[in-house]
Design a protein around this motif. Structure first.
Motif, mmCIF file in Angstrom:
data_model
loop_
_atom_site.group_PDB
_atom_site.id
_atom_site.type_symbol
_atom_site.label_atom_id
_atom_site.label_comp_id
_atom_site.label_asym_id
_atom_site.label_seq_id
_atom_site.Cartn_x
_atom_site.Cartn_y
_atom_site.Cartn_z
ATOM 1 N N GLU A 281 77.018 70.041 -109.931
ATOM 2 C CA GLU A 281 77.535 69.636 -111.240
ATOM 3 C C GLU A 281 78.073 70.784 -112.086
ATOM 4 O OE1 GLU A 281 75.346 66.480 -113.351
ATOM 5 O OE2 GLU A 281 73.901 66.680 -111.705
ATOM 6 N N ILE A 282 77.816 72.028 -111.692
ATOM 7 C CA ILE A 282 78.300 73.157 -112.486
ATOM 8 C C ILE A 282 79.054 74.134 -111.585
ATOM 9 C CG2 ILE A 282 76.574 72.956 -114.309
ATOM 10 C CD1 ILE A 282 74.908 75.077 -112.987
ATOM 11 N N ALA B 1 74.550 70.146 -120.395
ATOM 12 C CA ALA B 1 75.808 70.371 -121.125
ATOM 13 C C ALA B 1 76.981 69.723 -120.397
ATOM 14 C CB ALA B 1 76.049 71.874 -121.302
ATOM 15 N N GLN B 2 76.995 69.848 -119.087
ATOM 16 C CA GLN B 2 78.074 69.246 -118.283
ATOM 17 C C GLN B 2 78.053 67.720 -118.414
ATOM 18 O OE1 GLN B 2 80.498 70.842 -116.772
ATOM 19 N NE2 GLN B 2 81.423 68.985 -115.989
ATOM 20 N N ARG B 3 76.882 67.153 -118.433
ATOM 21 C CA ARG B 3 76.783 65.686 -118.537
ATOM 22 C C ARG B 3 77.169 65.174 -119.920
ATOM 23 N NH1 ARG B 3 71.196 64.571 -115.091
ATOM 24 N NH2 ARG B 3 72.064 65.248 -113.093
ATOM 25 N N ARG B 4 77.030 66.014 -120.935
ATOM 26 C CA ARG B 4 77.414 65.602 -122.287
ATOM 27 C C ARG B 4 78.935 65.598 -122.473
ATOM 28 N NH1 ARG B 4 72.772 68.663 -123.727
ATOM 29 N NH2 ARG B 4 74.022 70.529 -124.108
ATOM 30 N N ARG B 5 79.663 66.279 -121.611
ATOM 31 C CA ARG B 5 81.126 66.386 -121.742
ATOM 32 C C ARG B 5 81.800 65.087 -121.411
ATOM 33 N NH1 ARG B 5 82.210 72.291 -119.110
ATOM 34 N NH2 ARG B 5 80.930 73.364 -120.603
#
Length: 155
Positions: free
Chosen positions: A102-103, A151-155
């Protein structure tokens, strides 16, 4: 492949205190499962945390126990890791190359297990190993996988 699930109290107090509670399943030839508690950072620069880990027979039972005690799942994700054990400066060390789907990026972790009174010296040895590998202090981060994935999932 590692499957990590992090838990917290409903009020988020573990995360606020910089502590972590994790159930990990390592999928591979010898599948393992563990329960880990990480205390608050003992070194501000590196974010190094004391870690207490034990193997568990059944990850689903560990999850059920944590939920039964009132903990809630904070985040779960997969990591792809390659571990290398070596000895340097008289210490057994573990270098892990990490990719989290995911990152972006490939990350290097270098760890060693020591008693509390050896933390400062051990961190100096780990920093020296990183320097020998060409990794400068400005290349280091205190960002956690949990924080980066969240943070990635909040995007």
């Amino acid at each position: 492949m590692y499957r990590d699930t992090y838990y917290d109290r409903p009020d988020g107090s573990l995360e606020k205190a910089g502590e972590e509670l994790r159930v990990r399943t390592v999928h591979g030839a010898d599948e393992t499962r563990s329960l880990t508690y990480k205390g608050a950072a003992v070194d501000e620069d590196s974010g190094s945390k004391p870690e207490h880990e034990t193997r568990v027979e059944d990850a689903e039972v560990a999850h059920a126990i944590l939920r039964g005690l009132g903990h809630v799942e904070l985040i779960a994700f997969e990591k792809r890791c390659r571990n290398y054990c070596f000895e340097e400066r008289g210490r057994a060390m573990l270098a892990t190359l990490v990719r989290v789907p995911e990152i972006d990026g490939t990350f290097l972790e270098v760890e060693t297990l020591v008693d509390e009174d050896e933390v400062t010296a051990a961190l100096g040895d780990v920093r020296a190993v990183l320097a020998e590998l060409g990794i400068a202090p400005e290349d280091l981060t205190r960002e956690t996988y949990t924080g980066a994935v969240a943070a990635q999932r909040r995007r």
